[in-house]
Design an enzyme around this catalytic site. Structure first.
Site, PDB file in Angstrom:
ATOM      1  N   ASP A  90      10.505  79.328  58.183  1.00  0.00           N
ATOM      2  CA  ASP A  90       9.612  78.671  57.229  1.00  0.00           C
ATOM      3  C   ASP A  90       8.352  79.479  56.935  1.00  0.00           C
ATOM      4  OD1 ASP A  90      11.073  76.403  56.532  1.00  0.00           O
ATOM      5  OD2 ASP A  90      10.475  75.341  58.339  1.00  0.00           O
TER       6      ASP A  90
ATOM      7  N   TYR B 210      11.046  68.295  55.057  1.00  0.00           N
ATOM      8  CA  TYR B 210      10.339  68.041  56.307  1.00  0.00           C
ATOM      9  C   TYR B 210       8.840  68.182  56.149  1.00  0.00           C
ATOM     10  CZ  TYR B 210      12.691  67.313  60.783  1.00  0.00           C
ATOM     11  OH  TYR B 210      13.297  66.753  61.876  1.00  0.00           O
TER      12      TYR B 210
HETATM   13 CU    CU Z   1      14.512  67.842  63.002  1.00  0.00          CU
END
Ligand code: CU
Length: 634
Positions: A296, A381
């Site tokens: 990320d 997320y």
């Molecule tokens: Cu997770």
């Protein structure tokens, strides 16, 4: 002579004017680039020893410039005092991070490709208006028929029923697009057997979830006299602590120059701390999942995904904020208001003893912590990064993981082998979120040594006739050869960073210890492609000798890269005793999803602490006053 007073801290991020000046210098200096893109624009900080000597150093910018026409990557340095392009070089054979503008183009690229549209129709997707396409960095796993030198991402499809609908409730199974981001074309399609779309929606907004509970009474935090901290630019003073905070486009929330005022000594502890890299590998082997892993930070510029926080929702109480100013890929600066939140929290008791025999009195003090936080939203997320500072000298980091789990459609009646059913025909595959925190500690100065400390019992023998001995076994980490370390819960292993040149009143070197998070490191097979690319995530701790060019544990360009970074650096086998050391702690969750994680996941918490060990001569919080007023007894 022109005199300017620069009140900025040398580690301040670029402001909007500086971003504009840096981008203008590149455009002016390289007019042959007709449409340069700017995947990364950040400060190029002055050398650490000049900052330590009290010099401010020149303001400078570092840029990664990408020419989509030639698929060429360049690095640039701009001297902001003169506005000149000071350095320009071509970096062959690398791919910059995936750009937000590339992600925003994916849906249009898919919709205008007849083969992709036909494949979607075969999988039951006919309304392309509400199609959601998510990018998956492709790493180095080959795609049949596609030259790995092309700039590609893989992409998966989700179906929404209306604009705000949670697309992760209806993943399109067995269908993967491979997209050439420069050509803006679909380069390949994996079109497997269709799987029916899962039947249920997965919305979680207040209007979608049915009646809301009505029995929660208000809980308010009131500080009538204001908070106990002060913010000057990016520098924050709270109690004896002083620190600098900013958002970096790659690393997200970064702390610098953390020190503690001990009497009249301002003592350094932590020169810089940041999430150097993180990897999220998925553990499902099916054709549309085996390649799914994301770095990320290096592949997606985590810091650019930082969000704007709101009072009463993200943070409660007397809040102060810092904005972030980040450049988009056209080089235009944007302000993310309230990107960093700062506040104080009550944290129960700090210390207590009841003199139960003689006075029947108790001495008790309240614990309070200062919180610096930012929340990054990357795809499905959220990653909240929370730093806590305590009155007893403890520093803590906590990542809060929330948002929406990644999903996969399964046929009715199927039970997933590598995941959990979270709703009918909806599998949430097992995965990890592994963070590597780069900790450039400076315990009372730059020259430190790292000791591995284990709590061990000793066998019965001379001097231990009753077998009750407990000792702290200390092992010096002397060289990068021995710098890959693992947690050991059986010995409560910690890593103590001492300054051998400064002693406390007991004659011992002053120190801070890293109390790590104990959990699995990378679970991908050691001979997998991913294990080579994510070598940083294979060990709980690495120790390296400080080098300002070593900032990103997976290397500067992990996108489509076969592997680089910390595993290469330690081959230098540099000595680590009484020198400027950097610790890299890998920790994270190995997420076996639960039905309770759907449709939105309650926060999961993972992190570590840094605790003083002989840094102070005694409990440094003795001077915390008793609570004001009475502590009344029931
Ligand atoms: Cu997770």
């Amino acid at each position: 002579m022109e005199v300017t007073v620069d009140t900025r801290h040398p580690y301040d991020p670029l402001d909007a004017d500086e971003i504009n000046a840096a981008v203008a210098a590149v455009r002016a200096g390289r007019p042959e680039l007709t449409d340069p893109r700017f995947p990364l624009v950040r400060t190029d900080p002055p050398a650490k020893d000049t900052v330590r000597a009290g010099e401010r150093g020149r303001r400078a910018a570092f840029l990664v410039v990408y020419d989509r026409a030639d698929a060429a990557t360049y690095e640039a340095r701009v001297d902001l005092a003169t506005g000149e392009l000071a350095d320009w070089r071509h970096v062959p054979g690398v791919q910059p991070a995936i750009m937000i503008e590339e992600i925003m183009e994916l849906e249009e690229i898919v919709k205008k490709d007849p083969a992709a549209v036909a494949a979607l129709a075969r999988h039951g997707v006919h309304d392309l208006e509400l199609l959601q396409i998510d990018p998956w960095s492709t790493g180095t796993l080959p795609v049949a028929g596609v030259d790995p030198g092309r700039r590609i991402v893989r992409a998966s499809a989700y179906v929404r029923e209306f604009a705000e609908d949670n697309g992760y409730a209806r993943p399109v199974g067995n269908l993967v697009f491979v997209i050439d981001c420069n050509e803006r074309t679909v380069a390949a399609i994996h079109d497997g057997d269709p799987i029916p779309l899962p039947p249920e929606s997965g919305n979680y907004d207040a209007g979608s979830v049915g009646p809301l509970r009505t029995d929660l009474k208000p809980l308010e935090i009131i500080q009538r006299e204001g908070p106990s901290f002060a913010v000057t630019g990016h520098v924050i003073d709270w109690q004896r602590w002083r620190l600098h905070a900013h958002v970096d486009p790659v690393e997200g929330l970064v702390l610098s120059d953390v020190s503690y005022l001990d009497g009249d000594r301002r003592r350094s502890i932590l020169h810089r701390a940041s999430i150097s890299e993180m990897v999220v590998p998925y553990g499902d082997t099916s054709d549309d999942f085996y390649f799914r892993n994301v770095f990320d930070a290096g592949e997606y510029n985590l810091g650019k995904t930082v969000g704007s926080l709101s009072l009463g929702c993200d943070c409660l109480g007397e809040i102060r904020y810092l904005d972030a100013v980040l450049a988009d890929e056209s080089g235009t600066p944007h302000t993310i208001a309230n990107a960093i939140c700062m506040h104080e929290e009550d944290y129960g008791i700090l210390w207590k003893h009841w003199n139960f025999r003689y006075t029947e009195r108790a001495e008790v003090r309240r614990s309070r912590r200062f919180v610096v936080s930012a929340i990054h939203t990357i795809g499905n997320y959220e990653y909240g990064f929370f730093w806590y500072f305590y009155l007893d000298g403890t520093i803590q980091f906590e990542a809060k993981l929330t948002g929406i789990v990644q999903t996969r459609a399964v046929a009715p009646g199927d039970t997933p082998e590598f995941g959990t059913l979270v709703a009918p025909q909806l599998d949430a595959p097992n995965h990890q979120h592994l963070f590597t925190m780069r900790l450039d500690l400076e315990v009372d100065g730059p020259d430190n040594t790292v000791l591995e400390v284990d709590a061990v019992g000793r066998p019965v023998g001379p001097g231990n006739e009753h077998g009750n001995a407990i000792v702290a076994r200390k092992t010096e980490i002397t060289n990068e050869r021995h710098a890959r370390r693992a947690c050991d819960p059986a010995t409560a292993r910690t890593w103590k960073v001492v300054n051998p040149n400064v002693t406390n009143r007991l004659g011992e070197p002053v120190g801070y210890k890293l109390v790590p998070f104990v959990g699995p490191t990378l679970l991908a097979a050691p001979d997998s492609d991913l294990a080579r690319r994510a070598e940083f995530a294979r060990h709980h701790l690495w120790v390296t000798r400080y080098d300002p060019s070593e900032l990103h544990a997976a290397g500067d360009y992990p996108n489509q890269h076969p592997g680089d970074g910390i595993g290469e650096w330690v081959k230098q086998e540099r000595d680590l005793v009484n020198t400027d050391v950097v610790l890299w702690h890998t920790f994270g969750t190995s997420h076996l999803p639960r039905p309770e994680d759907w449709p939105i996941m309650p926060c999961d918490y993972v992190g570590f602490t840094l605790k003083p060990v002989g840094f102070f001569d005694r409990n440094p919080s003795l001077d915390v006053p008793p609570p004001a007023g009475h502590c009344h007894q029931a």
